[in-house]
Design a protein around this motif. Structure first.
Motif, PDB file in Angstrom:
ATOM      1  N   MET A   1      20.496  31.976  38.269  1.00 12.32           N
ATOM      2  CA  MET A   1      21.696  32.544  37.693  1.00 12.32           C
ATOM      3  C   MET A   1      22.460  33.299  38.773  1.00 12.32           C
ATOM      4  SD  MET A   1      21.880  34.928  34.364  1.00 12.32           S
ATOM      5  CE  MET A   1      22.836  36.399  34.461  1.00 12.32           C
ATOM      6  N   THR A   2      23.722  33.005  38.900  1.00 10.22           N
ATOM      7  CA  THR A   2      24.550  33.653  39.910  1.00 10.22           C
ATOM      8  C   THR A   2      25.367  34.763  39.268  1.00 10.22           C
ATOM      9  OG1 THR A   2      24.737  31.569  41.087  1.00 10.22           O
ATOM     10  CG2 THR A   2      26.314  33.276  41.655  1.00 10.22           C
ATOM     11  N   ALA A   3      25.281  35.946  39.835  1.00 12.86           N
ATOM     12  CA  ALA A   3      26.058  37.071  39.324  1.00 12.86           C
ATOM     13  C   ALA A   3      27.494  36.959  39.821  1.00 12.86           C
ATOM     14  CB  ALA A   3      25.443  38.386  39.791  1.00 12.86           C
ATOM     15  N   ARG A   4      28.412  37.368  38.990  1.00 13.78           N
ATOM     16  CA  ARG A   4      29.815  37.380  39.388  1.00 13.78           C
ATOM     17  C   ARG A   4      30.037  38.573  40.303  1.00 13.78           C
ATOM     18  NH1 ARG A   4      35.008  38.174  35.481  1.00 13.78           N
ATOM     19  NH2 ARG A   4      36.531  38.099  37.149  1.00 13.78           N
ATOM     20  N   GLU A   5      30.820  38.374  41.325  1.00 12.55           N
ATOM     21  CA  GLU A   5      31.121  39.446  42.271  1.00 12.55           C
ATOM     22  C   GLU A   5      32.446  40.104  41.889  1.00 12.55           C
ATOM     23  OE1 GLU A   5      31.631  40.220  47.049  1.00 12.55           O
ATOM     24  OE2 GLU A   5      31.659  38.173  46.296  1.00 12.55           O
ATOM     25  N   PHE A   6      32.498  41.424  42.002  1.00 15.51           N
ATOM     26  CA  PHE A   6      33.724  42.185  41.788  1.00 15.51           C
ATOM     27  C   PHE A   6      34.443  42.249  43.116  1.00 15.51           C
ATOM     28  CE2 PHE A   6      35.909  46.391  41.458  1.00 15.51           C
ATOM     29  CZ  PHE A   6      36.758  46.074  40.414  1.00 15.51           C
ATOM     30  N   THR A   7      35.656  41.715  43.163  1.00 12.90           N
ATOM     31  CA  THR A   7      36.383  41.594  44.424  1.00 12.90           C
ATOM     32  C   THR A   7      37.558  42.573  44.489  1.00 12.90           C
ATOM     33  OG1 THR A   7      37.942  39.945  43.597  1.00 12.90           O
ATOM     34  CG2 THR A   7      35.833  39.126  44.501  1.00 12.90           C
ATOM     35  N   PHE A   8      38.129  42.672  45.663  1.00 16.94           N
ATOM     36  CA  PHE A   8      39.315  43.486  45.871  1.00 16.94           C
ATOM     37  C   PHE A   8      40.462  42.976  45.002  1.00 16.94           C
ATOM     38  CE2 PHE A   8      42.856  44.715  48.992  1.00 16.94           C
ATOM     39  CZ  PHE A   8      42.953  45.996  48.483  1.00 16.94           C
ATOM     40  N   ASP A   9      40.579  41.660  44.872  1.00 21.87           N
ATOM     41  CA  ASP A   9      41.608  41.087  44.005  1.00 21.87           C
ATOM     42  C   ASP A   9      41.399  41.481  42.549  1.00 21.87           C
ATOM     43  OD1 ASP A   9      43.078  39.897  46.039  1.00 21.87           O
ATOM     44  OD2 ASP A   9      41.982  38.000  45.899  1.00 21.87           O
ATOM     45  N   ASP A  10      40.133  41.506  42.098  1.00 22.07           N
ATOM     46  CA  ASP A  10      39.831  41.962  40.739  1.00 22.07           C
ATOM     47  C   ASP A  10      40.296  43.403  40.555  1.00 22.07           C
ATOM     48  OD1 ASP A  10      38.506  39.586  39.856  1.00 22.07           O
ATOM     49  OD2 ASP A  10      36.650  40.256  40.819  1.00 22.07           O
ATOM     50  N   LEU A  11      39.974  44.253  41.510  1.00 25.46           N
ATOM     51  CA  LEU A  11      40.346  45.658  41.422  1.00 25.46           C
ATOM     52  C   LEU A  11      41.865  45.817  41.373  1.00 25.46           C
ATOM     53  CD1 LEU A  11      39.744  48.665  41.363  1.00 25.46           C
ATOM     54  CD2 LEU A  11      39.579  48.602  43.868  1.00 25.46           C
ATOM     55  N   LYS A  12      42.573  45.130  42.241  1.00 24.41           N
ATOM     56  CA  LYS A  12      44.040  45.240  42.254  1.00 24.41           C
ATOM     57  C   LYS A  12      44.628  44.805  40.914  1.00 24.41           C
ATOM     58  CE  LYS A  12      44.633  42.791  45.977  1.00 24.41           C
ATOM     59  NZ  LYS A  12      45.249  42.085  47.121  1.00 24.41           N
ATOM     60  N   ARG A  13      44.118  43.717  40.365  1.00 20.50           N
ATOM     61  CA  ARG A  13      44.613  43.220  39.076  1.00 20.50           C
ATOM     62  C   ARG A  13      44.358  44.248  37.974  1.00 20.50           C
ATOM     63  NH1 ARG A  13      41.626  41.247  35.506  1.00 20.50           N
ATOM     64  NH2 ARG A  13      39.997  40.553  36.929  1.00 20.50           N
ATOM     65  N   ILE A  14      43.163  44.795  37.936  1.00 18.25           N
ATOM     66  CA  ILE A  14      42.804  45.766  36.897  1.00 18.25           C
ATOM     67  C   ILE A  14      43.620  47.050  37.046  1.00 18.25           C
ATOM     68  CG2 ILE A  14      40.927  47.269  36.099  1.00 18.25           C
ATOM     69  CD1 ILE A  14      39.059  44.800  36.559  1.00 18.25           C
ATOM     70  N   LEU A  15      43.826  47.500  38.278  1.00 15.91           N
ATOM     71  CA  LEU A  15      44.660  48.680  38.492  1.00 15.91           C
ATOM     72  C   LEU A  15      46.077  48.444  37.990  1.00 15.91           C
ATOM     73  CD1 LEU A  15      43.542  49.794  42.061  1.00 15.91           C
ATOM     74  CD2 LEU A  15      43.282  51.134  39.966  1.00 15.91           C
ATOM     75  N   ARG A  16      46.633  47.297  38.321  1.00 20.95           N
ATOM     76  CA  ARG A  16      48.008  46.980  37.905  1.00 20.95           C
ATOM     77  C   ARG A  16      48.120  46.879  36.384  1.00 20.95           C
ATOM     78  NH1 ARG A  16      48.350  43.008  42.850  1.00 20.95           N
ATOM     79  NH2 ARG A  16      49.616  44.261  44.272  1.00 20.95           N
ATOM     80  N   GLU A  17      47.140  46.230  35.758  1.00 23.18           N
ATOM     81  CA  GLU A  17      47.176  46.039  34.309  1.00 23.18           C
ATOM     82  C   GLU A  17      46.992  47.359  33.564  1.00 23.18           C
ATOM     83  OE1 GLU A  17      44.059  43.236  33.532  1.00 23.18           O
ATOM     84  OE2 GLU A  17      45.243  41.519  34.205  1.00 23.18           O
TER      85      GLU A  17
END
Length: 89
Positions: A1-17
């Protein structure tokens, strides 16, 4: 099972939203080591960001984890530490 990685792009999207962006801040710039406060994100915005990360990635973040992670790099590392399963040899 591969864990999903939290990326810089994820963070930017969540901050913006969740908290929007200050028009004077370029989230696409070199901000990994810039403090969230300097980017215009106060504690309430960061708690909202933490809640969004929890819901999207299925983890629980301690409030201290969110407030102690004062830069994008620190928050990404803290989230990924919870996402990556420990492999026993």
């Amino acid at each position: 099972m591969t864990a999903r990685e939290f990326t810089f792009d994820d963070l930017k999207r969540i901050l913006r939203e969740g908290a929007g962006t200050d028009e004077d801040v370029d989230l696409d710039g070199d901000i990994l080591d810039t403090e969230f406060e300097a980017l215009g994100y106060e504690s309430l915005a960061m708690l909202e960001t933490g809640g969004r990360i929890e819901r999207e990635f299925g983890i629980t973040l301690d409030d201290d984890t969110v407030t102690d992670a004062t830069t994008p790099r620190a928050l990404i590392e803290a989230v990924n530490a919870l996402l990556v399963p420990v492999q026993v040899g």
